[in-house]
Design a protein around this motif. Sequence first.
Motif, PDB file in Angstrom:
ATOM      1  N   ASP A  14      51.702  42.872  49.607  1.00 54.36           N
ATOM      2  CA  ASP A  14      52.788  43.360  48.632  1.00 54.36           C
ATOM      3  C   ASP A  14      54.058  42.542  49.246  1.00 54.36           C
ATOM      4  O   ASP A  14      54.120  42.105  50.334  1.00 54.36           O
ATOM      5  N   ALA A  49      55.045  44.310  42.315  1.00 55.11           N
ATOM      6  CA  ALA A  49      55.409  44.805  41.143  1.00 55.11           C
ATOM      7  C   ALA A  49      56.410  43.926  40.517  1.00 55.11           C
ATOM      8  O   ALA A  49      56.466  43.863  38.937  1.00 55.11           O
ATOM      9  N   ASP A  72      52.550  44.407  39.063  1.00 54.56           N
ATOM     10  CA  ASP A  72      51.361  45.365  39.356  1.00 54.56           C
ATOM     11  C   ASP A  72      50.185  45.289  38.834  1.00 54.56           C
ATOM     12  O   ASP A  72      49.193  46.098  38.610  1.00 54.56           O
ATOM     13  N   SER A 205      46.205  47.873  37.521  1.00 54.70           N
ATOM     14  CA  SER A 205      46.606  48.293  38.708  1.00 54.70           C
ATOM     15  C   SER A 205      46.586  47.000  39.755  1.00 54.70           C
ATOM     16  O   SER A 205      45.849  46.127  39.260  1.00 54.70           O
ATOM     17  N   LYS A 206      47.304  46.959  40.807  1.00 56.10           N
ATOM     18  CA  LYS A 206      47.112  45.898  41.848  1.00 56.10           C
ATOM     19  C   LYS A 206      45.736  45.880  42.105  1.00 56.10           C
ATOM     20  O   LYS A 206      45.259  44.699  42.341  1.00 56.10           O
ATOM     21  N   ASN A 232      52.402  52.473  44.617  1.00 61.98           N
ATOM     22  CA  ASN A 232      51.619  51.655  43.605  1.00 61.98           C
ATOM     23  C   ASN A 232      51.032  50.779  44.421  1.00 61.98           C
ATOM     24  O   ASN A 232      50.159  49.553  43.692  1.00 61.98           O
TER      25      ASN A 232
END
Length: 295
Positions: A14, A49, A72, A205-206, A232
């Motif tokens: 991330d 994201a 995301d 989703s990720k 997330n």
Amino acid sequence: MIKEPEAIKMIAIDIDGTLLTPQKQIAPRTQAAIQAAQAAGMVVTLATARRYENSRQFADILGIQIPLITCDGALILDHPDGTVLHTQLLPAHLAQQAVDILVAHQIQPVIHHIAGSIEETWSGHAEFDNTGLDGYFREFPQVLRMPHHLLCVDQPDPIRVVAFADEEAIERVAPAISQLPCSWNRITRGNYGTAEITVMQQQCSKATGIALLAKHLDIAMTEVMAIGDNHNDLEMIEAAGWGVAMGQAPERVKASANAVTATNLEDGVAVAIERYALLSTRNADSNSRKRATCL
């Protein structure tokens, strides 16, 4: 005692709150650890994201030359050429339902589209703009404005619908959004100083983004390490063979992880890579040499 991971072949990181310090920089130790992992043959990518437009500069700094997982997980693009590899688009009729819910709560919807390799920003007329949107629209000033009730009607399926507002407003709208057959997440304070809510395709989703990229690269999910700090990131931390939560992550995110590293003030990404990816590689090499000696 924490078990050791399998040999790591892919690391998904991330960006905000994880790769970056609070000053939005990549710490020297973190950059060195990522480069060491790349030199050891591991694939390193970003799972964020953010849009590709404001993610790619970090990939350039790190010398990443494989696809990035953005929005995301809804958009995977090759880097550095920006070619779209995979999308998980939100059906337009569901996007319009999300828009209608946001407008009913007087929250301005922002629609993200991909046209070829160009990321586009659509939004309604300005009556529901708020101060929380100022920073976002300064960063992405090219906004196509149209009436709210037509934002997604007879339009291409978008990447996602997002909104920026104060935390109380996002709390109020979340129950209605949760009734839609879609994937959604919220954060209490994002890059633009407000709470945010994001609505995406139902399976998106990720985690699904990482799974798609890992399959593309012929890497098993058990050989993936994912590092994140926020709600997330929860699915990718759970789905990866070795999920790592940052030291400042919420307790729910920490509880889902195989390990908790230091904070983004304390080189948490570097610590995780050194401890779980590079060390496991050295151990594997050592064990291999021992087996060869025994033979």
